[in-house]
Design a protein around this motif. Structure first.
Motif, PDB file in Angstrom:
ATOM      1  N   PRO A 133       0.823  -1.207   0.000  1.00 41.25           N
ATOM      2  CA  PRO A 133       0.000   0.000   0.000  1.00 41.25           C
ATOM      3  C   PRO A 133       0.862   1.264   0.000  1.00 41.25           C
ATOM      4  CG  PRO A 133       0.208  -0.814   2.224  1.00 41.25           C
ATOM      5  CD  PRO A 133       0.926  -1.811   1.350  1.00 41.25           C
ATOM      6  N   ILE A 134       0.188   2.418   0.045  1.00 45.17           N
ATOM      7  CA  ILE A 134       0.882   3.700   0.123  1.00 45.17           C
ATOM      8  C   ILE A 134       0.170   4.585   1.156  1.00 45.17           C
ATOM      9  CG2 ILE A 134       1.695   3.637  -2.278  1.00 45.17           C
ATOM     10  CD1 ILE A 134      -0.613   5.697  -2.882  1.00 45.17           C
ATOM     11  N   ASP A 135       0.832   5.669   1.510  1.00 47.37           N
ATOM     12  CA  ASP A 135       0.171   6.737   2.267  1.00 47.37           C
ATOM     13  C   ASP A 135      -0.379   7.732   1.258  1.00 47.37           C
ATOM     14  OD1 ASP A 135      -0.618   8.403   4.454  1.00 47.37           O
ATOM     15  OD2 ASP A 135       1.140   9.651   4.048  1.00 47.37           O
ATOM     16  N   ILE A 136      -1.667   7.985   1.332  1.00 44.35           N
ATOM     17  CA  ILE A 136      -2.308   8.942   0.423  1.00 44.35           C
ATOM     18  C   ILE A 136      -2.245  10.327   1.063  1.00 44.35           C
ATOM     19  CG2 ILE A 136      -4.494   9.611  -0.646  1.00 44.35           C
ATOM     20  CD1 ILE A 136      -5.190   6.554  -0.542  1.00 44.35           C
ATOM     21  N   LYS A 137      -1.544  11.224   0.414  1.00 41.96           N
ATOM     22  CA  LYS A 137      -1.505  12.617   0.871  1.00 41.96           C
ATOM     23  C   LYS A 137      -2.596  13.371   0.122  1.00 41.96           C
ATOM     24  CE  LYS A 137       3.338  12.628   2.252  1.00 41.96           C
ATOM     25  NZ  LYS A 137       3.461  11.161   2.276  1.00 41.96           N
ATOM     26  N   SER A 138      -3.682  13.645   0.824  1.00 42.06           N
ATOM     27  CA  SER A 138      -4.884  14.146   0.142  1.00 42.06           C
ATOM     28  C   SER A 138      -4.643  15.467  -0.579  1.00 42.06           C
ATOM     29  CB  SER A 138      -6.036  14.286   1.143  1.00 42.06           C
ATOM     30  OG  SER A 138      -5.687  15.182   2.172  1.00 42.06           O
ATOM     31  N   ASN A 139      -3.763  16.312  -0.051  1.00 40.46           N
ATOM     32  CA  ASN A 139      -3.541  17.602  -0.700  1.00 40.46           C
ATOM     33  C   ASN A 139      -2.644  17.497  -1.927  1.00 40.46           C
ATOM     34  OD1 ASN A 139      -1.229  17.029   0.732  1.00 40.46           O
ATOM     35  ND2 ASN A 139      -0.879  19.125   1.430  1.00 40.46           N
ATOM     36  N   GLU A 140      -2.021  16.329  -2.134  1.00 40.03           N
ATOM     37  CA  GLU A 140      -1.196  16.116  -3.323  1.00 40.03           C
ATOM     38  C   GLU A 140      -1.927  15.307  -4.392  1.00 40.03           C
ATOM     39  OE1 GLU A 140       2.558  14.488  -2.175  1.00 40.03           O
ATOM     40  OE2 GLU A 140       2.962  16.092  -0.726  1.00 40.03           O
ATOM     41  N   ALA A 141      -3.059  14.707  -4.023  1.00 42.49           N
ATOM     42  CA  ALA A 141      -3.846  13.943  -5.007  1.00 42.49           C
ATOM     43  C   ALA A 141      -4.502  14.924  -5.981  1.00 42.49           C
ATOM     44  CB  ALA A 141      -4.891  13.101  -4.306  1.00 42.49           C
ATOM     45  N   LYS A 142      -4.401  14.613  -7.256  1.00 44.44           N
ATOM     46  CA  LYS A 142      -4.906  15.525  -8.278  1.00 44.44           C
ATOM     47  C   LYS A 142      -6.329  15.153  -8.663  1.00 44.44           C
ATOM     48  CE  LYS A 142      -0.440  16.771 -10.278  1.00 44.44           C
ATOM     49  NZ  LYS A 142       0.370  16.197  -9.206  1.00 44.44           N
ATOM     50  N   THR A 143      -7.232  16.117  -8.569  1.00 45.51           N
ATOM     51  CA  THR A 143      -8.603  15.879  -9.021  1.00 45.51           C
ATOM     52  C   THR A 143      -8.587  15.712 -10.536  1.00 45.51           C
ATOM     53  OG1 THR A 143      -9.535  17.165  -7.215  1.00 45.51           O
ATOM     54  CG2 THR A 143     -10.939  16.801  -9.136  1.00 45.51           C
ATOM     55  N   ASP A 144      -9.168  14.626 -11.005  1.00 42.87           N
ATOM     56  CA  ASP A 144      -9.172  14.305 -12.437  1.00 42.87           C
ATOM     57  C   ASP A 144     -10.615  14.299 -12.925  1.00 42.87           C
ATOM     58  OD1 ASP A 144      -9.027  13.234 -14.977  1.00 42.87           O
ATOM     59  OD2 ASP A 144      -7.516  11.737 -14.452  1.00 42.87           O
ATOM     60  N   GLY A 145     -10.985  15.338 -13.643  1.00 39.06           N
ATOM     61  CA  GLY A 145     -12.354  15.464 -14.138  1.00 39.06           C
ATOM     62  C   GLY A 145     -12.740  14.409 -15.154  1.00 39.06           C
ATOM     63  N   SER A 146     -11.735  13.719 -15.718  1.00 40.21           N
ATOM     64  CA  SER A 146     -12.053  12.688 -16.717  1.00 40.21           C
ATOM     65  C   SER A 146     -12.421  11.359 -16.073  1.00 40.21           C
ATOM     66  CB  SER A 146     -10.867  12.483 -17.664  1.00 40.21           C
ATOM     67  OG  SER A 146      -9.792  11.851 -16.990  1.00 40.21           O
ATOM     68  N   LEU A 147     -12.211  11.242 -14.769  1.00 38.42           N
ATOM     69  CA  LEU A 147     -12.571   9.994 -14.094  1.00 38.42           C
ATOM     70  C   LEU A 147     -14.090   9.853 -14.048  1.00 38.42           C
ATOM     71  CD1 LEU A 147     -10.086   9.847 -11.073  1.00 38.42           C
ATOM     72  CD2 LEU A 147     -10.166   8.285 -13.014  1.00 38.42           C
ATOM     73  N   LYS A 148     -14.569   8.771 -14.611  1.00 39.74           N
ATOM     74  CA  LYS A 148     -16.008   8.525 -14.632  1.00 39.74           C
ATOM     75  C   LYS A 148     -16.456   7.957 -13.281  1.00 39.74           C
ATOM     76  CE  LYS A 148     -15.634   5.689 -18.172  1.00 39.74           C
ATOM     77  NZ  LYS A 148     -14.261   5.745 -18.703  1.00 39.74           N
ATOM     78  N   SER A 149     -17.764   7.950 -13.088  1.00 47.25           N
ATOM     79  CA  SER A 149     -18.302   7.280 -11.907  1.00 47.25           C
ATOM     80  C   SER A 149     -18.082   5.776 -12.042  1.00 47.25           C
ATOM     81  CB  SER A 149     -19.796   7.560 -11.759  1.00 47.25           C
ATOM     82  OG  SER A 149     -20.021   8.925 -11.539  1.00 47.25           O
ATOM     83  N   LEU A 150     -17.937   5.122 -10.918  1.00 50.97           N
ATOM     84  CA  LEU A 150     -17.835   3.667 -10.931  1.00 50.97           C
ATOM     85  C   LEU A 150     -19.207   3.053 -11.152  1.00 50.97           C
ATOM     86  CD1 LEU A 150     -15.502   3.186  -7.866  1.00 50.97           C
ATOM     87  CD2 LEU A 150     -14.959   2.404 -10.176  1.00 50.97           C
ATOM     88  N   SER A 151     -19.240   1.968 -11.887  1.00 55.63           N
ATOM     89  CA  SER A 151     -20.452   1.177 -12.043  1.00 55.63           C
ATOM     90  C   SER A 151     -20.215  -0.167 -11.365  1.00 55.63           C
ATOM     91  CB  SER A 151     -20.773   0.974 -13.529  1.00 55.63           C
ATOM     92  OG  SER A 151     -21.832   0.049 -13.691  1.00 55.63           O
ATOM     93  N   ILE A 152     -20.855  -0.346 -10.212  1.00 55.53           N
ATOM     94  CA  ILE A 152     -20.660  -1.566  -9.419  1.00 55.53           C
ATOM     95  C   ILE A 152     -21.953  -2.368  -9.445  1.00 55.53           C
ATOM     96  CG2 ILE A 152     -20.090  -2.490  -7.143  1.00 55.53           C
ATOM     97  CD1 ILE A 152     -18.667   0.210  -6.583  1.00 55.53           C
ATOM     98  N   ASN A 153     -21.876  -3.573  -9.961  1.00 56.71           N
ATOM     99  CA  ASN A 153     -23.062  -4.437 -10.064  1.00 56.71           C
ATOM    100  C   ASN A 153     -22.731  -5.777  -9.401  1.00 56.71           C
ATOM    101  OD1 ASN A 153     -25.417  -5.703 -10.701  1.00 56.71           O
ATOM    102  ND2 ASN A 153     -25.129  -5.673 -12.916  1.00 56.71           N
TER     103      ASN A 153
END
Length: 259
Positions: free
Chosen positions: A31-51
């Motif tokens: 795993p990793i440590d997620i640094k929330s202020n360094e994570a880049k918001t990506d507008g191209s990321l679609k919603s997940l479809s979970i079925n």
């Protein structure tokens, strides 16, 4: 330490894995440590479809360092697509990681903070590969949906899983476990971080698109404590006190956010 004898103790734990699995020192480990202020918001990321289909869940098994709830890959398959994923990924199994206490048992951390436990819903790319084993050999082979657990009120969805643990106390014990809706373990908000990484235990293959939900779910201390009542294999049946790998270097990888 031979290929089958890894574990989470000082003599065979994460600090020793590189001796048998050199990829443990690779550039895309989890795993990793997620640094929330360094994570880049990506507008191209679609919603997940979970079925998820309750009919796909078939059994629960003690694998010696954790337990797996096994999903049928073909019949009534549970699938996820969308988000950062290209194609359809079938649910293979889900499992949990925990530590010696409920203070910190997750593998991933957020801004250095861990959670009581962590759920991994493990999927494989059924559009491109014929089996889970084949998929793990490819960078786009697997996707793991990740849910943090924090101590709070008892979780009704988790309770059925916890009650089944009494049937699989020792390694290799297996029991029927059916008609379970894995979606009941997902948080209300599906906002997520995503990055490329590896399986978090041997063989540590770098084949995983990680999807880590920002919002944790609550579970009672008693529910999480039940994980540690399972027994590992070997000559002495010892409780599985912990099975969490510490965070690994990011090595320049980008963490993206859907929000």
């Amino acid at each position: 330490m031979s290929g089958g004898n890894w574990g989470y103790d000082a003599h065979n734990g994460p600090e020793q894995w590189h001796k048998t699995y050199p990829i443990a020192s690779g550039n895309a480990q989890s795993p990793i440590d997620i640094k929330s202020n360094e994570a880049k918001t990506d507008g191209s990321l679609k919603s997940l479809s979970i079925n998820y289909s309750p009919g796909s869940i078939k059994s629960i098994v003690n694998i010696g360092h954790s337990f797996h709830v096994v999903s049928d890959d073909k019949e009534n398959a549970s699938v996820v697509k969308g988000g950062p994923l290209q194609g359809t990924y079938h649910l293979n199994q889900f499992h949990f990681h925990w530590g010696p206490s409920n203070d910190f048992g997750s593998e991933h951390t957020v801004n250095g903070k861990g959670y009581a436990a962590e759920l991994h819903l493990v999927h494989w790319n059924s559009d491109k590969y014929a089996s889970f084993a084949e998929a793990t050999k490819n960078p786009d082979g697997c996707a793991v949906l990740t849910v943090f657990l924090e101590v709070g009120s008892a979780h009704p969805g988790l309770q059925k899983v916890v009650e089944a643990l009494g049937h699989i106390k020792t390694k290799d014990q297996q029991a029927a476990f059916t008609n379970f809706d894995a979606a009941s373990l997902l948080p209300a908000s599906l906002d997520y971080w995503t990055y490329f990484g590896s399986l978090t235990h041997p063989p540590l293959l770098e084949c995983v698109t990680w999807v880590i939900f920002r919002e944790p779910i609550k579970a009672s201390a008693d529910q999480i404590n039940k994980f540690r009542t399972l027994l590992s294999g070997g000559e002495q049946q010892c409780p599985i006190v912990k099975n969490n790998r510490p965070p690994q270097p990011l090595n320049g990888r980008e963490v993206k956010a859907s929000f």
